[in-house]
Scaffold this motif. Structure first.
Motif: not given
Length: 604
Positions: A197-208, A210-211, A216-227
């Motif tokens: 939505l941000h890429a389409e200009g439908k969500v501003d920087r503040a909204g992005l 916030e998401a 990404y909100h606490a100590p520890g690894t990011c929760t998606f199954y990345g590298t």
């Protein structure tokens, strides 16, 4: 269970191909163990310098009364995954004393956060930071004060770099000690939706923002199954963790108990006695194949198509993308974790996690059950989940059925009959396609090409409406020789928008994506890269390109294109320290070999 003949055939080819290199490697670590530098061979002055600051452990080290463990740490408190490591060394020293050993921090290594550098010029340092980490680890261990080593690292390039160096000191036992993932926050799929939505200009920087900060909100690894989380899976299936240690959250009593068990176990297998387990003997061809099987069965990060060959080379083993592709044909996808599914790694762990995965793969004959591990009981010990029983660390057998069949399934009921990534090849070269993240009806795309030399140029064309059609986006001069092979995640939101508009869209690049790669069919890590004279340098706007994961095809449909002049590579940019890495860019070998100037220069 008898080993699946398809797994056995790949392993046999790897063993045969690696015979000479593996023999040289084993001779090296045997020589290091017998006659190499060690604490017992240090002079009195050397030793005095080594224990001068040991305080409570000084007398023990002076008198040589016990095993001394080295700690190589990737701690920094900007990187959420590594922030929990701040207090580990002082805890580990106490745990070592409990079994008559001592521990010292041998050294620190850099820990780069690809999340912080994503889409920035600093991402050009990311892949090469793996070799810097390996070199830093070698410097730390060169003091020869240690009989065993605890490796504290989690994220993208850190674990591969630590392991590559650990293997060059393979006469020493070693254990990898994780810190665990952060608690679940904003669902990853919702985060991705807001990015589009941000890429389409439908969500501003503040909204992005916030998401992003809700995800990404606490100590520890990011929760998606990345590298980062794929690294932890690899350490489990290669037998380099305490069983079940990968995905226990930071700051819990269970997490502390697992770290304590790691120190106690390392002290038990260190030294030269009958219980010694040198790391270089644990990691062999079977371990590398097991790692690949685990990666494919769980839909892990495509970055390991680069890291696994590099890790293998450090142990005198040759592993390539044909091996990975043939294993993918034999290994079913039994996990569905974002970006391949909706769940995060906490949900995966709660549903049965690595214990369930390893149990299923062992029972199906898809793992080498006889591969050595740091823990007693071999790989079967990793088909158990750690628990605290009246305050004491214990393990429960893996469940026969998953807690949630939308996240994990038995081998016989797999999400897909084959693994999470495939080799695609043709007249443009060889590349990796992450099938687990893409819907099967999108496995084949044939369309006209639009060629770019940067992801920023793609974004500009998207905003100008120039890509609103069926298109194969070609992004070249992104390989290790050109600019260090950055990840190209700026591409995913706009390409995802185009796909959602109903267009047939694909990406072809000699750059990287990762475990966070999105839903757009992509041929990535293309080798030979454009800057090395690869065919990608001769693709032009309007050429027709066919990408098909089903047939393993990547073809430029432009007769006579090989006679065209190659496009000139743009100059490497200065600043952000990039000029200091010029020797790594100019010396790096291809992605399929591991993209390492360090290994190439060493003749490995």
């Amino acid at each position: 269970m008898t080993l699946d003949p398809r797994i056995a055939a790949v392993t046999d080819r790897v063993i045969e191909r690696s015979r000479n290199g593996r023999r040289r490697y084993l001779d090296l670590i045997a020589e290091e163990a017998e006659r190499g530098l060690s604490r017992g061979r240090l002079s009195c002055s050397n030793l005095a310098h080594g224990f001068a600051a040991a305080e409570a452990d000084q007398a023990t080290l002076r008198e040589g009364r016990g095993i001394n463990l080295g700690i190589v740490t990737a701690y920094n408190d900007m990187l959420s995954a590594h922030q929990p490591y701040g207090r580990y060394p002082e805890q580990m020293k106490i745990f070592a004393r409990e079994v008559g050993a001592t521990a010292q921090v041998a050294g620190g290594v850099p820990a780069m956060c690809d999340g912080v550098t994503q889409g920035q010029v600093s991402m050009e340092l990311s892949l090469f930071s793996r070799d810097v980490i390996a070199l830093s680890t070698a410097v730390a261990l060169s003091h020869a004060m240690f009989e065993g080593v605890a490796y504290l690292g989690i994220c993208d390039k850190i674990v591969p770099g630590l392991l590559m160096a650990a293997l060059r000191f393979g006469h020493l036992p070693g254990i990898f000690v994780p810190a665990g993932p952060m608690p679940s926050g904003l669902p990853n799929r919702e985060k991705s939706r807001i990015r589009q939505l941000h890429a389409e200009g439908k969500v501003d920087r503040a909204g992005l923002l916030e998401a992003e900060s809700a995800s990404y909100h606490a100590p520890g690894t990011c929760t998606f199954y990345g590298t980062a989380n794929s690294n932890q899976m690899l350490m489990e299936v290669m037998g380099l963790h305490v069983p079940g240690a990968a995905f226990v959250n930071p700051g819990t009593n269970l997490r502390t108990a697992l770290t304590r068990a790691a120190v106690h176990r390392l002290a038990a297998i260190a030294g030269k006695g009958p219980s010694a387990r040198p790391l270089g003997q644990i990691i062999d061809e079977r371990s590398i194949v097991n790692a690949a099987v685990g990666l494919l069965a769980t839909g892990g990060s495509t970055n390991h198509a680069i890291h696994l060959p590099a890790i293998a080379r450090a142990a005198g083993i040759v592993f390539d993308w044909t091996d990975l592709d043939q294993l993918s044909s034999a290994v079913p996808l039994i996990a569905s974790i974002y970006p391949s599914g909706e769940a995060d790694v906490n949900h995966f762990h709660a549903s049965g996690g690595m214990a369930f995965v390893i149990r299923q793969l062992l029972d199906a004959g898809l793992l080498h059950a006889d591969a050595a591990t740091v823990w007693e009981g071999g790989l079967a010990a990793y088909a158990r989940s750690p628990v605290l029983d009246d305050g004491q660390l214990a393990w429960d057998e893996a469940p026969r059925q998953p807690g949630d069949p939308a996240i994990l399934r038995p081998v016989g009921e797999a999400f897909r009959p084959d693994g999470g990534m495939r080799l695609v090849e043709g007249n443009l070269g060889r590349a990796i396609f992450k099938t687990s993240a893409v819907q099967q009806e999108r496995f084949t795309v044939e369309a006209t090409a639009r060629v770019f030399n940067s992801q920023e140029a793609v974004q500009e064309a998207f905003r100008a409406g120039e890509l609103d059609r069926d298109v194969v986006v070609v992004v070249r001069f992104q390989g290790p020789l050109a600019c260090g092979m950055p990840e190209l995640h700026k591409l995913m939101p706009p390409l995802g928008v185009l796909q959602d508009r109903g267009h047939r869209v694909a990406l072809v690049t000699d750059g990287r994506l990762s475990g966070a790669s999105g839903k757009v069919p992509s041929a990535i890590h293309l080798t030979p890269e454009a800057a090395a004279g690869g065919p990608l340098a001769r693709v032009r706007d309007g050429d027709r390109v066919r990408l098909c994961a089903l047939r393993g095809e990547l073809t430029l449909l432009a007769p006579g294109f090989a006679e065209r002049p190659a496009a000139a590579a743009p100059p490497a940019g200065p600043g952000t320290g990039r000029e200091l890495f010029q020797w790594m860019r100019s010396g790096a070998d291809g992605a399929e070999a591991g993209a390492s100037a360090m290994l190439a220069a060493a003749g490995l």
